[in-house]
Design an enzyme around this catalytic site. Structure first.
Site, PDB file in Angstrom:
ATOM      1  N   HIS A 137       2.277 -12.488  -5.356  1.00 44.98           N
ATOM      2  CA  HIS A 137       1.132 -12.805  -4.642  1.00 44.98           C
ATOM      3  C   HIS A 137       0.361 -14.198  -4.654  1.00 44.98           C
ATOM      4  O   HIS A 137      -0.885 -14.142  -4.930  1.00 44.98           O
ATOM      5  CB  HIS A 137       0.065 -11.849  -4.964  1.00 44.98           C
ATOM      6  CG  HIS A 137      -1.052 -11.270  -4.077  1.00 44.98           C
ATOM      7  ND1 HIS A 137      -2.086 -11.756  -3.403  1.00 44.98           N
ATOM      8  CD2 HIS A 137      -0.825 -10.313  -2.888  1.00 44.98           C
ATOM      9  CE1 HIS A 137      -2.727 -11.422  -2.697  1.00 44.98           C
ATOM     10  NE2 HIS A 137      -2.009 -10.442  -2.259  1.00 44.98           N
ATOM     11  N   ARG A 151       0.886  -1.102   0.140  1.00 41.69           N
ATOM     12  CA  ARG A 151       0.127  -0.104  -0.034  1.00 41.69           C
ATOM     13  C   ARG A 151       0.697   1.050   0.115  1.00 41.69           C
ATOM     14  O   ARG A 151       2.078   1.221   0.725  1.00 41.69           O
ATOM     15  CB  ARG A 151      -0.743  -0.105   1.136  1.00 41.69           C
ATOM     16  CG  ARG A 151      -1.834  -1.014   0.998  1.00 41.69           C
ATOM     17  CD  ARG A 151      -2.900  -1.128   2.237  1.00 41.69           C
ATOM     18  NE  ARG A 151      -3.988  -2.326   2.164  1.00 41.69           N
ATOM     19  CZ  ARG A 151      -3.698  -3.533   2.356  1.00 41.69           C
ATOM     20  NH1 ARG A 151      -2.750  -4.072   3.020  1.00 41.69           N
ATOM     21  NH2 ARG A 151      -4.909  -4.396   2.481  1.00 41.69           N
ATOM     22  N   GLU A 199       4.577 -12.678   1.286  1.00 40.57           N
ATOM     23  CA  GLU A 199       5.155 -11.911   0.387  1.00 40.57           C
ATOM     24  C   GLU A 199       6.601 -11.431   0.442  1.00 40.57           C
ATOM     25  O   GLU A 199       6.407 -10.191   1.379  1.00 40.57           O
ATOM     26  CB  GLU A 199       4.041 -10.670   0.116  1.00 40.57           C
ATOM     27  CG  GLU A 199       2.807 -11.103  -0.755  1.00 40.57           C
ATOM     28  CD  GLU A 199       2.040  -9.897  -0.661  1.00 40.57           C
ATOM     29  OE1 GLU A 199       2.106  -9.236  -1.829  1.00 40.57           O
ATOM     30  OE2 GLU A 199       0.944  -9.873  -0.021  1.00 40.57           O
ATOM     31  N   HIS A 222      -0.795  -2.241  -4.448  1.00 38.95           N
ATOM     32  CA  HIS A 222      -0.186  -3.439  -5.665  1.00 38.95           C
ATOM     33  C   HIS A 222       0.006  -2.520  -6.930  1.00 38.95           C
ATOM     34  O   HIS A 222      -0.250  -3.120  -7.973  1.00 38.95           O
ATOM     35  CB  HIS A 222      -0.690  -4.591  -5.787  1.00 38.95           C
ATOM     36  CG  HIS A 222      -0.745  -5.414  -4.462  1.00 38.95           C
ATOM     37  ND1 HIS A 222       0.471  -5.435  -3.635  1.00 38.95           N
ATOM     38  CD2 HIS A 222      -1.538  -6.395  -4.097  1.00 38.95           C
ATOM     39  CE1 HIS A 222       0.294  -6.549  -2.657  1.00 38.95           C
ATOM     40  NE2 HIS A 222      -1.264  -6.838  -2.838  1.00 38.95           N
ATOM     41  N   ASP A 254      -2.912  -9.263   8.028  1.00 39.76           N
ATOM     42  CA  ASP A 254      -2.621  -8.669   7.026  1.00 39.76           C
ATOM     43  C   ASP A 254      -1.632  -7.500   6.926  1.00 39.76           C
ATOM     44  O   ASP A 254      -1.687  -6.427   7.055  1.00 39.76           O
ATOM     45  CB  ASP A 254      -3.747  -7.896   6.061  1.00 39.76           C
ATOM     46  CG  ASP A 254      -3.291  -7.504   4.876  1.00 39.76           C
ATOM     47  OD1 ASP A 254      -2.589  -7.731   4.293  1.00 39.76           O
ATOM     48  OD2 ASP A 254      -4.305  -6.899   4.023  1.00 39.76           O
TER      49      ASP A 254
END
Length: 382
Positions: free
Chosen positions: A206, A107, A346, A132, A280
């Site tokens: 991803h 982000r 990731e 992304h 997240d």
């Protein structure tokens, strides 16, 4: 537990791991067509196969890992990547399945970044923020297959040239993505990029993993995860880091000992879990990109025995527990994807880095080469 202690424990555990099947022979790489874009362009697909029952299929749309097949402890082979069986799904509702994400993964707050004395804007596509790379990041473009190799390490290399100003980012960026599969059951993904003017780069993969296999009703919340990180970067309610590092000690973010994801993923007593509807977040593995690789995570699905160790040269690991699947996506084998059906790991630099002076820089200058190399060391436990 420090990293040395963690690695010692893993090496001890590795003695109980059985590699998948028989003595090595040369690997194979086969190119086909996965479908056609609306404008008629063919979407290449390359399948890499080794002699141990593992195969990986990469498609040129988004330079994406479309499939990864590996056996369980009984030798039953299953695809462990959720996504779509055909191109139409990737075009209609992409969801970053298996995709290369960039030019800046993760982000950017409010789609604005301060860099090199200027302020740039990139499209907002995730609440108030850019995610992304913006509305048409690297996941949504057709890459060119430049090389396919057979041999003990089968591989495919793809290229995409992002023009100056693409999604608001400065500089023409030339990026290569190489996927390779060897006879040690190592799936390697390596990104390299160069630019003609100063810019920012943070590219990652991803892939959505469900080691129980596509279509399994178990989902991924029973996966056992180890992350050798003492710190993570807390976020605000829009998933933008606050800029500080927080200790994982005594929190739901402590994966220094192997822990099932489902044990704490819905523990909303921690507001960080409430913000992201689960995990997240960025775990701090190090403070800079390194010349050598280091352990980022170890993941095992205890019923099937399938697992992997993830190694990379990157300082951050974004762990996403599939929190936003809501039953509106129908994927492979006609499965409806629900919350927690797959996870993403990731390796990357930290989120919102251009706006966070205390985070490692994602600047790339002419003459330099950006590099993110990640290796999934696949195994099966008895």
């Amino acid at each position: 537990m420090n990293r040395a202690t963690t690695l010692t424990a893993l090496l001890t555990a590795a003695a109980a791991i059985t590699t998948i099947a028989n003595p090595a022979r040369a690997g194979d790489a086969k190119q086909t067509t996965f479908g056609r874009m609306p404008d008629g362009r063919a979407v290449a697909a390359v399948t890499l196969v080794n002699d141990r029952g593992v195969s990986a299929t990469v498609i040129a749309l988004g330079a994406s890992l479309q499939s990864l097949v590996m056996p369980d402890r009984q030798g039953k082979r299953e695809d462990v990547q959720i996504g779509y069986d055909s191109l139409e799904g990737y075009l209609a509702k992409p969801e970053f399945f298996g995709a290369t994400v960039g030019r800046v993964a993760n982000r950017i707050a409010k789609g604005r970044l301060s860099f090199n004395g200027h302020t740039y804007s990139t499209p907002v596509n995730n609440g108030p923020n850019s995610l992304h790379g913006g509305t048409k990041g690297f996941d949504k473009v057709l890459w060119e297959v430049t090389e396919v190799k057979n041999g003990p390490t089968a591989s495919v290399t793809l290229r995409y040239v992002s023009p100056d100003g693409d999604m608001g980012y400065p500089g023409k960026l030339t990026t290569y993505a190489t996927y390779s599969l060897d006879e040690k059951n190592q799936l390697t993904i390596e990104y390299r990029a160069t630019t003609d003017k100063p810019t920012v780069v943070n590219i990652s993969n991803h892939s959505y993993w469900n080691l129980a296999g596509v279509g399994s009703p178990r989902g991924a919340m029973g996966h056992i995860v180890l992350i050798p990180a003492d710190r993570y970067t807390p976020t605000d309610a829009t998933s933008i880091p606050t800029g500080r590092h927080a200790s994982v000690e005594g929190t739901v973010f402590d994966f220094r000992k192997p822990t099932a994801i489902g044990e704490r993923v819905r523990d909303a007593r921690d507001p960080q879990i409430a913000y992201g509807r689960g995990y997240d977040h960025n775990w701090v593995i190090g403070d800079k990109v390194t010349s050598e690789q280091h352990l980022m995570a170890r993941v095992v699905e205890p019923v099937s025995g399938r697992g992997y160790e993830l190694w990379s040269n990157q300082p951050g690991l974004q762990f996403y527990s599939g929190n936003f699947f809501d039953g509106t996506i129908t994927g492979k084998k006609g499965q409806i994807y629900r919350m927690g059906d797959a996870i993403v790991m990731e390796p990357q630099l930290f989120p919102d880095a251009p706006n966070q002076p205390n985070f490692p820089s994602i600047r790339l200058d002419p003459g330099q080469t950006y590099r993110n190399k990640m290796v999934y060391k696949l195994f099966t436990e008895r």
